[in-house]
Design an enzyme around this catalytic site. Structure first.
Site, short mmCIF file in Angstrom:
data_model
loop_
_atom_site.label_atom_id
_atom_site.label_comp_id
_atom_site.label_asym_id
_atom_site.label_seq_id
_atom_site.Cartn_x
_atom_site.Cartn_y
_atom_site.Cartn_z
N ARG A 65 0.83 -1.21 0.00
CA ARG A 65 0.00 0.00 0.00
C ARG A 65 0.86 1.26 0.00
O ARG A 65 0.47 2.29 -0.56
CB ARG A 65 -0.95 0.00 1.19
CG ARG A 65 -2.07 -0.98 0.98
CD ARG A 65 -3.07 -0.96 2.09
NE ARG A 65 -4.29 -1.63 1.65
CZ ARG A 65 -5.25 -2.03 2.45
NH1 ARG A 65 -5.14 -1.84 3.74
NH2 ARG A 65 -6.33 -2.61 1.97
N LYS A 67 -20.06 -16.12 2.72
CA LYS A 67 -21.52 -15.97 2.81
C LYS A 67 -22.17 -15.39 1.57
O LYS A 67 -21.67 -14.42 1.00
CB LYS A 67 -21.85 -15.05 3.99
CG LYS A 67 -21.51 -15.65 5.30
CD LYS A 67 -22.09 -14.78 6.42
CE LYS A 67 -21.29 -14.95 7.69
NZ LYS A 67 -20.82 -13.70 8.23
N GLY A 70 -8.61 -8.35 -0.94
CA GLY A 70 -8.91 -9.29 0.13
C GLY A 70 -8.12 -10.59 0.04
O GLY A 70 -6.96 -10.61 -0.37
N GLY A 90 -13.18 -4.40 -0.04
CA GLY A 90 -14.55 -3.89 0.11
C GLY A 90 -14.91 -2.92 -1.01
O GLY A 90 -16.01 -2.97 -1.57
P1 AMP Z 1 -15.20 -13.65 2.52
O1 AMP Z 1 -14.69 -12.76 3.58
O2 AMP Z 1 -16.69 -13.71 2.42
O3 AMP Z 1 -14.51 -13.48 1.19
O4 AMP Z 1 -14.84 -15.13 3.00
C1 AMP Z 1 -13.54 -15.58 3.17
C2 AMP Z 1 -13.57 -16.76 4.08
O5 AMP Z 1 -14.43 -17.77 3.52
C3 AMP Z 1 -12.24 -17.43 4.26
O6 AMP Z 1 -11.81 -17.21 5.58
C4 AMP Z 1 -12.51 -18.91 4.00
O7 AMP Z 1 -11.94 -19.76 4.95
C5 AMP Z 1 -14.02 -18.99 4.07
N1 AMP Z 1 -14.56 -20.11 3.29
C6 AMP Z 1 -14.32 -20.41 2.01
N2 AMP Z 1 -14.94 -21.55 1.67
C7 AMP Z 1 -15.60 -21.98 2.75
C8 AMP Z 1 -16.42 -23.12 3.03
N3 AMP Z 1 -16.68 -24.03 2.10
N4 AMP Z 1 -16.96 -23.23 4.26
C9 AMP Z 1 -16.69 -22.31 5.20
N5 AMP Z 1 -15.92 -21.21 5.01
C10 AMP Z 1 -15.39 -21.06 3.80
#
Ligand code: AMP
Length: 434
Positions: free
Chosen positions: A37, A233, A391, A414
């Site tokens: 950064r 999610k 990210g 984000g």
């Molecule tokens: P996000 O912040 O929504 O991009 O999510 C990232 C996180 O999703 C990471 O810490 C991963 O470990 C988690 N993740 C990815 N695939 C899975 C899965 N199948 N089940 C649970 N967590 C997951």
């Protein structure tokens, strides 16, 4: 890009320019562990210095308490603890005042900037206080001062007018180059301009580059255009899914998000992450893809475990099953080998690719193969514009050594997601148009 940039500024000599940077760099024991950064901000700073500006740099670092404000406010987590009788507001603030000036100071960033910029950077030990005022007043042409962490004042995030006025008193020109916080409407990212306190407000080279590559690729992609979404999610990415379906030719969904889609299709997903409330939404998106004639690819095979690894990098026993036939006592934690090939083949034939979110629990080496396969496919997509939206996926590409094979790795997770959503970012909306 219809916003003015630093290049559009005439006669910078002797002008005081406030630059909002994103110096929220990872630190360990007082040392910067990733200076991307800082490097990303250099072109704008150097341009201003070379043109004789007096440059005032500002940034936040982490999520501190408002220890520089007369009126101290607690965050939600603290309030819960206080309400539960676990501690008192006074104890929290006392501890913050002791620890945070050491842990979340921007002093190490100023030191590194000073090394990179030929000894022309000083550091102010406050944000709008006596030291900042004196250091800004002492600036000579071609010199810079970095102010202390903006979030040591609650006024930053709350867009306090008096705080904005003090910041604005440091400059004639405002430059926003903090893409990572451009989706936040705070005092230094938007309000200082929105309140009419600085008339000349432009973007720096980093924001210009982020916007040019990402917004242009979204609006005028060379086809085929493949978008890949992963992460935990569905709920976090509702509008992203819907907007990308309209723009891309193929939408690939992996990671924890995929299981709500698979369940919505009638699959058995065992104990995998499922957002029951979003089953209807997923059905709607599957219909939307069909009616728009878009391809929506989901995993066909899945790496499963009995439990979620605890700690996250603990050894795990895995097996691979059909994605819609996950045993009742198993959870899907990565995409399987067949799916890696399916996704990679699609990515390699694309001319534009954007990616946000890991394909599995990549923090665990046994469950990282899906995410690595996607990063590799982006690196192998010859002749394509490949974009990684910050990210975890950006970290994965960098750690795997693929960064120089990707067209653009965004500095803002984000912020890039909000661009993918089709939103106008407040830190950019407020800037002057060409
Ligand atoms: P996000 O912040 O929504 O991009 O999510 C990232 C996180 O999703 C990471 O810490 C991963 O470990 C988690 N993740 C990815 N695939 C899975 C899965 N199948 N089940 C649970 N967590 C997951």
């Amino acid at each position: 890009m219809n916003k003015m940039t630093v290049k559009d500024l005439k006669d910078l000599k002797g002008k005081r320019v406030l630059v909002r940077c994103d110096f929220n760099v990872p630190m360990k024991d007082g040392a910067i562990t990733d200076e991307n950064r800082i490097i990303g901000a250099l072109p704008t700073i150097k341009y201003l210095m070379e043109h004789g500006a007096k440059t005032v740099l500002c940034s936040h670092m982490g999520k501190p308490h408002s220890i520089f404000s007369d009126e101290v406010k607690l965050n939600k987590k603290d309030k819960k603890k206080v309400d539960a009788g676990e501690t008192t507001a006074e104890a929290i603030i006392e501890k913050a005042k002791k620890d945070e000036p050491k842990k979340l100071t921007l002093a190490p960033v100023a030191k590194r900037l000073n090394e990179l910029l030929g000894g022309k950077v000083t550091f102010a030990s406050d944000v709008v206080g006596a030291d900042a005022q004196a250091k800004v007043a002492a600036l000579k042409e071609g010199e810079c001062v970095l102010l202390e962490n903006l979030r040591f004042h609650w006024e930053e995030e709350k867009k306090d007018l008096e705080f904005c006025k003090k910041l604005a008193s440091f400059c004639e020109i405002y430059v926003n180059d903090a893409f990572g916080t451009a989706h936040r409407s705070h005092a230094s990212t938007a309000a200082i301009v929105e309140y009419g306190l600085v008339k000349t407000a432009v973007c720096g080279f980093l924001i210009e580059k982020e916007l040019t590559v990402m917004a242009d690729s979204l609006e005028h992609p060379t086809r085929p255009f493949v978008a890949i979404l992963g992460g935990a999610k569905v709920a976090d990415k509702l509008n992203v899914i819907s907007n990308l379906l309209e723009k891309c030719d193929t939408l690939i969904i992996g990671g924890g998000m995929a299981y709500t889609f698979l369940k919505a299709q009638g699959g058995s997903v065992g104990t995998s992450l499922v957002d029951e409330e979003k089953l209807g939404y997923c059905k709607e998106m599957l219909e939307k893809a069909k009616s728009l004639g878009k391809e929506l690819l989901l995993p066909v095979d899945t790496v499963v475990c009995k439990d979620f690894p605890d700690p996250i990098d603990a050894p795990v026993e895995i097996k691979t099953v059909v994605s819609k036939e996950i045993p009742a006592d198993m959870m899907g934690l990565d995409i399987g080998e067949e799916t890696r090939k399916l996704f990679a083949d699609k990515i390699k034939t694309a001319k534009t690719v954007i990616w946000n979110g890991p394909m599995g629990v990549f923090e665990n080496p046994t469950l990282a193969a899906g995410t690595i396969a996607v990063a590799q496919a982006l690196a192998d997509a010859k002749g394509a514009t490949t974009i990684v939206g910050g990210g975890d996926s950006a970290a994965a590409c960098t750690q795997l050594g693929f960064a120089d094979k990707i067209t653009h790795i965004s500095t803002g997770g984000g912020a890039s997601l909000e661009l993918f959503e089709g939103k106008v970012l407040p830190g950019i909306a407020c800037l002057n148009e060409k």
